[in-house]
Structure formats: structure tokens, C-alpha cells
Design a protein around this motif. Structure first.
Motif, PDB file in Angstrom:
ATOM      1  N   PRO A 112       0.826  -1.220   0.000  1.00 45.34           N
ATOM      2  CA  PRO A 112       0.000   0.000   0.000  1.00 45.34           C
ATOM      3  C   PRO A 112       0.856   1.265   0.000  1.00 45.34           C
ATOM      4  O   PRO A 112       1.921   1.320   0.620  1.00 45.34           O
ATOM      5  N   GLY A 113       0.384   2.263  -0.697  1.00 44.94           N
ATOM      6  CA  GLY A 113       1.081   3.538  -0.745  1.00 44.94           C
ATOM      7  C   GLY A 113       1.894   3.757  -1.997  1.00 44.94           C
ATOM      8  O   GLY A 113       2.353   4.874  -2.239  1.00 44.94           O
ATOM      9  N   ASP A 114       2.102   2.721  -2.788  1.00 45.33           N
ATOM     10  CA  ASP A 114       2.862   2.818  -4.037  1.00 45.33           C
ATOM     11  C   ASP A 114       4.226   3.468  -3.800  1.00 45.33           C
ATOM     12  O   ASP A 114       4.458   4.634  -4.138  1.00 45.33           O
ATOM     13  N   LEU A 115       5.151   2.672  -3.235  1.00 45.39           N
ATOM     14  CA  LEU A 115       6.488   3.172  -2.930  1.00 45.39           C
ATOM     15  C   LEU A 115       7.467   2.888  -4.058  1.00 45.39           C
ATOM     16  O   LEU A 115       8.662   2.713  -3.826  1.00 45.39           O
ATOM     17  N   THR A 116       6.953   2.844  -5.273  1.00 46.24           N
ATOM     18  CA  THR A 116       7.800   2.529  -6.435  1.00 46.24           C
ATOM     19  C   THR A 116       8.201   3.767  -7.237  1.00 46.24           C
ATOM     20  O   THR A 116       8.941   3.653  -8.210  1.00 46.24           O
ATOM     21  N   VAL A 117       7.716   4.935  -6.857  1.00 44.91           N
ATOM     22  CA  VAL A 117       7.911   6.144  -7.648  1.00 44.91           C
ATOM     23  C   VAL A 117       9.173   6.863  -7.180  1.00 44.91           C
ATOM     24  O   VAL A 117       9.414   7.027  -5.979  1.00 44.91           O
ATOM     25  N   TYR A 118       9.985   7.309  -8.125  1.00 47.19           N
ATOM     26  CA  TYR A 118      11.181   8.093  -7.822  1.00 47.19           C
ATOM     27  C   TYR A 118      10.818   9.589  -7.822  1.00 47.19           C
ATOM     28  O   TYR A 118      10.105  10.065  -8.702  1.00 47.19           O
ATOM     29  N   GLY A 119      11.350  10.288  -6.841  1.00 46.98           N
ATOM     30  CA  GLY A 119      11.186  11.738  -6.804  1.00 46.98           C
ATOM     31  C   GLY A 119       9.869  12.223  -6.228  1.00 46.98           C
ATOM     32  O   GLY A 119       9.639  13.434  -6.164  1.00 46.98           O
TER      33      GLY A 119
END
Length: 609
Positions: free
Chosen positions: A57-64
Motif C-alpha cells: 500500500p502507498g505505491d512506494l515505487t515512484v522516484y522523486g
């Protein structure tokens, strides 16, 4: 002719030198650098991906673009960096640590590391191992541990009492302290300003109050709106340690002194900030929690008159909430009511408050001559008697009044001046739902209870309550009628609970005996109400309100723990009472009771230094 001057002798303090050691054997300057650098590394890691899949949960795959738990770690790292820079004496940041930075840095670094490591462990456990971590996940764990290691190398310092000349008598030492006090007062008057030296102008203090209230609203809204369990646990870890860090730095004490100088503005601003809360919600999901929190908090504030001011241990106080709810439901048009009447809201409100007040007098008159544990046992018995009686008034075991265990149901929504609280309404472009309507109504009831508490606490009867609480025998010797004073406290507290019960009956649609147990897994009940008063801060206004909010919100958010919910909740209460025994928002008297002489100056300092 030459004269030789010598510096006055000062008592050596070898203990102070030995006290400047940390848990980690490391030079202080290196530890401070590690705490700062580790905080910077942790903050940078929040802008990297922590895992490769969005299944967590939270989508911790995004950079920046930090999200979810990354935002919490970012806030903790930023706080650690600011406190560390303040310890270096950076201009513009010294105000962050009026009582010292080292202890605050330790707590901030511990909260940041705890949140970061919890996030890494949660990702590994949910996704099936550490292989699911991206470089950002490893970096945030390493950076937070570096910052924590450096913080633990900082020295432990405790305030030292004023040095006393062993040759001086007690009277000489007293004259020395009095002379210092006169010098301080003289310096204050010499400035030509009506405010103490070092304080800010009134407009600046009001701006600070606005900022504090805005921050409180933001934190509460974020906590109540956490979308998944892992985020709420991370929020609890960070919020708890951040509060402890700011308290250790002296910033919270300094803000408390500012708010105490502008009590009316602070109170008005707090209610205005609470009134804004429904407008921050897109639906009634979290407004529902808000209205129940207000009901619980209002009843806790009424109990604070009985326990906090008068010192009477009441273990059956939730029964007065039930009396008010039942009385209001029976005259509000419910088809299950044997009276078949439908009073307007103001009349039902008076009926509920009056019924609770009458029961408070009837129960208090024969029992308030008891003290201590005996009074607690009797009030506990009253709470159980009320519940059993409400169960038996079903037309079979007794008169048909409360419909037994089925309760009084189908209570209609309130209508005041044509405004139906059960329907959504558009206000200033915002759609306010049913529970938001009741939230605003309950906020008005809470304001009335706060006004009664504040006025009664500052009145002659309020001072008599405090005198009875501190020493009933001495108060009676001074001419205070102890029984009459305690009976008034009991009646006022019961009346305020009846006000909240009236609104509760319409919010829940149904009033049943099972809602008013002594102890259960969910509030409101007598045990949780008493815990809210004690943990929040006895004898204060903000204490029970904040304590009740936490005690209602945390169990509601910890339901995913199942059978371990009460265990985790109880452990949190034990830790809180261990490290904050005087409550979250204590008054000065209780701070003195729970802190020794060495701690008292730091806790009660007026300047925050």
C-alpha cells in the motif's frame, strides 16, 4: 599601589563532566555530525523507490515523489536535521531547542529510525522477503541507523540545582534566592514594557497560536484519514516520538506558556479549527469517527469535574450518559417509546440533562459520605445496576419502559429550525453529510461544556473542589461543607454527561444497555473515560479532550490486530504512564508531583530556557 583581584571560588562539579557521555562511546562532535549526516541521507532516501511493486500500500515505487510511509520518514528526518542544526547554534534555529537539543535529537532520530525500519520490515513481510526492496529501502534503513547511532553518542544532561554554600544557613540561602527574584522583577520593570523580558509581541504570539492550531488540525486529519494499517502504525511511531522530542526540547512548554497568556483566543481558535474538519472530508467516513470522538471527549470532560477537580473516583460515570440518552430517546418520537411524544430538540436536550442531574443527586446523596475505594465500589455498582435495570424494563421482568435488551430504536433525526441533520447540505460549495451535521452540533455542545468547566473551575466552588481533592479534612476545618461541595460536583458532571447522551441517542438511532458497560473493547465505557481523564491530564480542559480523542481513535484503527488489539493498546498506555505520568497536557501542580527537584526547573520554566 597595585591590587590583586581573584576570581570568586565556585564549587566544582565533577558530576557534570562525567554526565556528558552518551550510550555510544564516540566523541560528541562526531556523533553530532553522524546524526546530521544520517538525517540528510534518510531524507534523500525518501525520494527513491523502496520496492519494485505497487502491491504494498502507498505505491512506494515512484522516484522523486514520496508517498505513504515515505512521507512520514521524510518528516522525521527533517525534524532530526533541524534539531541537529539547532544544536550547532545555527542562526534562526535556536528557538527550536530552548531547553537543549541533545535529548530531542535522540528522540527524533529514534522515531525516524523506528518508522523507517518498520516500513522495511513491513514491505519484506508482506511481499515475501528483503529481495523485494529497491535501493531506496536499503538506503533509508542505513541512513536512519547512522543518524540514530550518532544521536546516541550525544551526552545525557540533567538540569543541576543551584549551588548552595554549605556554610550558609537556611535563612541565608532563602535571602539569596529572594534577592535574585527581586533582581529579576526589577529588570522586567526597567524595560518599560508590560510583558516579561524575552517574550514576543502579542500579534506574534497570536500568529504562533494560529500555526500550532493549524498543525494540530493537520496531524489529526492525517491520523484519522490513514488509508491502511501500516500507515497508521507508522504514524503512531513517528507522532509519539516527535511529540516527545519537541517536549524534550522545551518547544511544547514554550508554546503552552504562549497559549496560557491568550486563553480566550486559543479556545476560540481551537473550536474554529475543529469546525473546519468536516470541510476537509469528501464523505462521511471519517466525520463519523469525528462525531463519536466529540461525544466521548465531552463526557470525559464532564468526568474531569468529578475526578480531576473534586478528586472523586467515579467508576460508573458512563451510566449518566446512558440516563441522558434513554431520557432523550423516550421523548424524541421513537415508535418504541411508551410515551408516544415528540419533543423538539431543545426540550429533549433539557430532559436528558435534567434526568442525568436528578440521578446524579439521587445516587450522590447517600454515597458521597464515603471516601476513596468505598466510593469507587459504590459508583461501580451504580453503573451495573443501571445497565441491569435497563435490561429488565422490558414489560416482562418489569414495566415496559426501555424495551429491554432491544433498546429504544428508530430514533428520528434531529430537526432544528427546519434544518434536518439527517440530510446532506451544501455550505459554501461543500457538501456536508449526516455525521458532519452532527459533528458541528456536538462541537457546539462541547463548547458549552468547556465554558461550564472553565467558569466553574475558576469560581469559588471550583476552588472548594480543589481543596476537597487535596485534603478533605483540612478543607472542612477551614469551613468548607465537603458533602455539599462533592454533591454539586457529582450533579454538574452528571448533567454534562446527559447533554452528550442526548446527541448520542440521535446519532446512533438506537439506545441499548450494552452501550454502557464498565469495560469493553470499544469506548465509551467507564474504564476508557477514566483513562482519558488520567492520561490526558487531570484538572485541565485540553487534557481529557486530547486523551479521549486518542483513546477512541487508536482502538478503532487497531482493529486489524484482532485478539491482540487490547494487548497492544494496554502496552501503549503502560509506556505512556511510565514516561508521561502527569498526563499529556498536565497542570503545574501535577508536574511538580511527578518530577523531582532536578527536573522541575526544566519542566516548569517560564522562559523555556
Amino acid at each position: 599601589m597595585t591590587t590583586q583581584t581573584t576570581a570568586p571560588e565556585t564549587p566544582s562539579a565533577p558530576a557534570a563532566d562525567t554526565a556528558r557521555t552518551g550510550l555510544v562511546p564516540m566523541p560528541e562532535h562526531i556523533g553530532r555530525a553522524l546524526a546530521t549526516g544520517g538525517g540528510v541521507l534518510t531524507l534523500a532516501a525518501t525520494f527513491l523507490a523502496w520496492t519494485w511493486t505497487s502491491d504494498f500500500p502507498g505505491d512506494l515505487t515512484v522516484y522523486g515523489y514520496p508517498g505513504g510511509l515515505q512521507v512520514l520518514v521524510l518528516i522525521g528526518a527533517a525534524l532530526t536535521i533541524l534539531l541537529a542544526l539547532s544544536s550547532y547554534g545555527v542562526k534562526g534555529l535556536r528557538w527550536l531547542t530552548p531547553a537543549g537539543a541533545d535529548g530531542a535529537i535522540k528522540l527524533a532520530a529514534l522515531g525516524t529510525a523506528g518508522t523507517a525500519l518498520y516500513a522495511v520490515i513491513a514491505i519484506s513481510a508482506k511481499l515475501g522477503g528483503v529481495v523485494n526492496l529497491e535501493p531506496g529501502g536499503y538506503l533509508v534503513a542505513a541512513g536512519s541507523l547512522v543518524a540514530l547511532t550518532g544521536a546516541l553518542a550525544l551526552p545525557f544532561e540533567r538540569p543541576e540545582p543551584d549551588p548552595i554554600d554549605p556554610d550558609d544557613s537556611g535563612w541565608e540561602h532563602f535571602k539569596h534566592k529572594a534577592a535574585r527574584l527581586r533582581a529579576i522583577v526589577k529588570a522586567n520593570f526597567a524595560t518599560g514594557t508590560p510583558r516579561p523580558v524575552g517574550t514576543l509581541p502579542s500579534y506574534a504570539e497570536i500568529l504562533i497560536i494560529v500555526g500550532v492550531l493549524a498543525l494540530g488540525l493537520t496531524v489529526f486529519t492525517y491520523g484519522i484519514g490513514t488509508e491502511y494499517d501500516e500507515l497508521f502504525i507508522g504514524f503512531l511511531i513517528l507522532a509519539g516520538f516527535s511529540f516527545a522530542a519537541l517536549n524534550k526540547s522545551g518547544l511544547i512548554a514554550h508554546a503552552s506558556q504562549i497559549t496560557s497568556r491568550h486563553q480566550s483566543i486559543t479556545t476560540f481558535g481551537a473550536f474554529l479549527a475543529a469546525a473546519v474538519f468536516p470541510f476537509t472530508q469528501s464523505d462521511d467516513q471519517y466525520a463519523t469517527l469525528g462525531v463519536y470522538i466529540l461525544i466521548f471527549a465531552t463526557v470525559a470532560l464532564g468526568l474531569n469535574i468529578v475526578v480531576g477537580l473534586a478528586g472523586l473516583l467515579d467508576l460508573g460515570y458512563v451510566a449518566f450518559l446512558g440516563v441522558g440518552a434513554y431520557a432523550a430517546s423516550l421523548v424524541s418520537g421513537s415508535p418504541n417509546s411508551p410515551f408516544h411524544v415528540h419533543f423538539p430538540f431543545w426540550a429533549a436536550l433539557l430532559v436528558g440533562a435534567a434526568a442525568s442531574l436528578v440521578f446524579g443527586v439521587l445516587i450522590g446523596a447517600p454515597t458521597l459520605r464515603l471516601r476513596g475505594d468505598y466510593l469507587a465500589i459504590v459508583t461501580l455498582g451504580f453503573g451495573e445496576i443501571f445497565r441491569i435495570t435497563a435490561n429488565n424494563l422490558d414489560g416482562t421482568s418489569g414495566p415496559d419502559l426501555t424495551n429491554g435488551s432491544n433498546g429504544v430504536s428508530s430514533i428520528p433525526n434531529l430537526k432544528i429550525l427546519g434544518f434536518d441533520f439527517g440530510l446532506p447540505h451544501d455550505i459554501a460549495g461543500f457538501t456536508i453529510g449526516r455525521f458532519a451535521n452532527y459533528f458541528l452540533l456536538m462541537l457546539l455542545i462541547t463548547a458549552v461544556v468547556v465554558l461550564v468547566f472553565r467558569r466553574s473551575g475558576d469560581s469559588r466552588i471550583g476552588r472548594a473542589w480543589v481543596a476537597i481533592r487535596e485534603d478533605e479534612t483540612a478543607a472542612q476545618a477551614m469551613g468548607i461543607n465537603g458533602f455539599r461541595v462533592k454533591l454539586i460536583a457529582f450533579a454538574v458532571g452528571a448533567c454534562l454527561a446527559g447533554l452528550a447522551g442526548t446527541v448520542q441517542a440521535h446519532v446512533t438511532y438506537t439506545v441499548t444497555p450494552e452501550q454502557y458497560l464498565f469495560a469493553s473493547s470499544t469506548p465509551p465505557n467507564s474504564a476508557f473515560l477514566l483513562a482519558a481523564v488520567v492520561l490526558g491530564g487531570m484538572g485541565t480542559i485540553a487534557g481529557p479532550l486530547i486523551g479521549a480523542s486518542l483513546l477512541f481513535l487508536i482502538p478503532n484503527k487497531l482493529q486489524f490486530l484482532g485478539d491482540y488489539q487490547l494487548l497492544a493498546f494496554g502496552l501503549a498506555l503502560v509506556l505512556l504512564m511510565r514516561f508521561r505520568p502527569e498526563g499529556l497536557i498536565p497542570n503545574r501542580r501535577r508536574q511538580l508531583e511527578f518530577h523531582d527537584e532536578a527536573d522541575a526547573p526544566a519542566v516548569l520554566s517560564k522562559t523555556g530556557a
